[in-house]
Design a protein around this motif. Sequence first.
Motif, mmCIF file in Angstrom:
data_model
loop_
_atom_site.group_PDB
_atom_site.id
_atom_site.type_symbol
_atom_site.label_atom_id
_atom_site.label_comp_id
_atom_site.label_asym_id
_atom_site.label_seq_id
_atom_site.Cartn_x
_atom_site.Cartn_y
_atom_site.Cartn_z
ATOM 1 N N TYR A 49 0.818 -1.215 0.000
ATOM 2 C CA TYR A 49 0.000 0.000 0.000
ATOM 3 C C TYR A 49 0.854 1.268 0.000
ATOM 4 N N ASP A 50 1.942 1.257 0.757
ATOM 5 C CA ASP A 50 2.797 2.445 0.797
ATOM 6 C C ASP A 50 3.332 2.771 -0.597
ATOM 7 N N GLU A 51 3.794 1.749 -1.304
ATOM 8 C CA GLU A 51 4.329 1.969 -2.643
ATOM 9 C C GLU A 51 3.235 2.448 -3.605
ATOM 10 N N ALA A 52 2.043 1.911 -3.439
ATOM 11 C CA ALA A 52 0.940 2.305 -4.318
ATOM 12 C C ALA A 52 0.591 3.782 -4.127
ATOM 13 N N VAL A 53 0.546 4.222 -2.871
ATOM 14 C CA VAL A 53 0.219 5.630 -2.602
ATOM 15 C C VAL A 53 1.354 6.536 -3.068
ATOM 16 N N HIS A 54 2.599 6.103 -2.873
ATOM 17 C CA HIS A 54 3.732 6.884 -3.363
ATOM 18 C C HIS A 54 3.660 7.058 -4.879
ATOM 19 N N LEU A 55 3.220 6.023 -5.566
ATOM 20 C CA LEU A 55 3.090 6.111 -7.021
ATOM 21 C C LEU A 55 2.075 7.186 -7.404
ATOM 22 N N LEU A 56 0.943 7.234 -6.696
ATOM 23 C CA LEU A 56 -0.060 8.268 -6.970
ATOM 24 C C LEU A 56 0.495 9.659 -6.691
ATOM 25 N N LEU A 57 1.258 9.780 -5.604
ATOM 26 C CA LEU A 57 1.821 11.082 -5.260
ATOM 27 C C LEU A 57 2.815 11.541 -6.322
ATOM 28 N N ARG A 58 3.693 10.639 -6.749
ATOM 29 C CA ARG A 58 4.683 11.017 -7.760
ATOM 30 C C ARG A 58 4.004 11.419 -9.062
ATOM 31 N N PRO B 40 -5.453 25.066 -8.934
ATOM 32 C CA PRO B 40 -6.904 25.140 -8.731
ATOM 33 C C PRO B 40 -7.364 24.312 -7.535
ATOM 34 N N THR B 41 -8.541 24.640 -7.046
ATOM 35 C CA THR B 41 -9.025 24.079 -5.786
ATOM 36 C C THR B 41 -9.116 22.556 -5.803
ATOM 37 N N ARG B 42 -9.763 21.993 -6.802
ATOM 38 C CA ARG B 42 -9.963 20.539 -6.807
ATOM 39 C C ARG B 42 -8.644 19.765 -6.895
ATOM 40 N N PRO B 43 -7.764 20.087 -7.834
ATOM 41 C CA PRO B 43 -6.477 19.368 -7.843
ATOM 42 C C PRO B 43 -5.699 19.556 -6.548
ATOM 43 N N ARG B 44 -5.755 20.763 -5.989
ATOM 44 C CA ARG B 44 -5.013 21.016 -4.753
ATOM 45 C C ARG B 44 -5.583 20.194 -3.596
ATOM 46 N N THR B 45 -6.908 20.100 -3.528
ATOM 47 C CA THR B 45 -7.533 19.312 -2.462
ATOM 48 C C THR B 45 -7.189 17.833 -2.594
ATOM 49 N N ALA B 46 -7.248 17.320 -3.828
ATOM 50 C CA ALA B 46 -6.915 15.909 -4.051
ATOM 51 C C ALA B 46 -5.454 15.637 -3.705
ATOM 52 N N PHE B 47 -4.575 16.528 -4.149
ATOM 53 C CA PHE B 47 -3.152 16.341 -3.858
ATOM 54 C C PHE B 47 -2.897 16.410 -2.356
ATOM 55 N N SER B 48 -3.581 17.326 -1.674
ATOM 56 C CA SER B 48 -3.392 17.471 -0.227
ATOM 57 C C SER B 48 -3.734 16.183 0.503
ATOM 58 N N GLU B 49 -4.804 15.533 0.080
ATOM 59 C CA GLU B 49 -5.211 14.299 0.753
ATOM 60 C C GLU B 49 -4.186 13.187 0.530
ATOM 61 N N ILE B 50 -3.695 13.073 -0.703
ATOM 62 C CA ILE B 50 -2.677 12.052 -0.984
ATOM 63 C C ILE B 50 -1.398 12.355 -0.203
ATOM 64 N N ALA B 51 -0.994 13.635 -0.197
ATOM 65 C CA ALA B 51 0.233 14.021 0.504
ATOM 66 C C ALA B 51 0.113 13.770 2.003
#
Length: 210
Positions: free
Chosen positions: A125-134, A164-175
């Motif tokens: 799971y850690d690697e999978a989430v890191h992939l989304l973040l990268r 923009p708000t939506r990409p920033r919110t999505a990125f914030s949650e992943i980060a």
Amino acid sequence: MTVAQPGTADAEWLARMHKQLLADDSIQFDLPALVQPEPPAWLKPLLEALAKLGPYMIYLFWGAVIIGVAIIAFLLVLEAKGVAWRLPWRRARKEAETQEEWRPDAGAAQILLSEADALAARGEYDEAVHLLLRRSVADIATRLPDFLRPSLTARDIAAASSIPTRPRTAFSEIARIVEAALFARRPVGAEGWQQARGAYERFAFRDAWA
């Protein structure tokens, strides 16, 4: 020259007609004095306020003219500087269009999620989430090449107002999920993976943005 006087018979006839006219009750000769109607109680405060403002109305008028001219001059300056001013509802529509441009290619995003799903299926799971973040960072770098610097952290990127708000919110949650795994030593787990995956879907796919 002598002016002809009316005959006695004519004078008597006129006097008689005048007397009959005065005696006719159907004709009203004594009209009542005009009584100014009283305004309703709810209107009196407004009328009193307008009466007090009367001497200053000329100043209010010129004040409104000056404000109008200042607004027009301000808009002209913005136009000269290339800054587009929009009404609030038009700004909202423009922001929606900007967010639409931020969506990554749906096909590439689907391939990425397939790769991340494969990692998660193996319990990584850690690697999978890191992939989304990268991938999210790569998407931001594509659209804002002058924004990303090596010194920026995921938290800095998540707080950037240029995104923009939506990409920033999505990125914030992943980060946030990645930071918890790195610094708090909290394993992502299946629940964290699903949260990160959902955040990326909200960023990547049209149906999730409805």
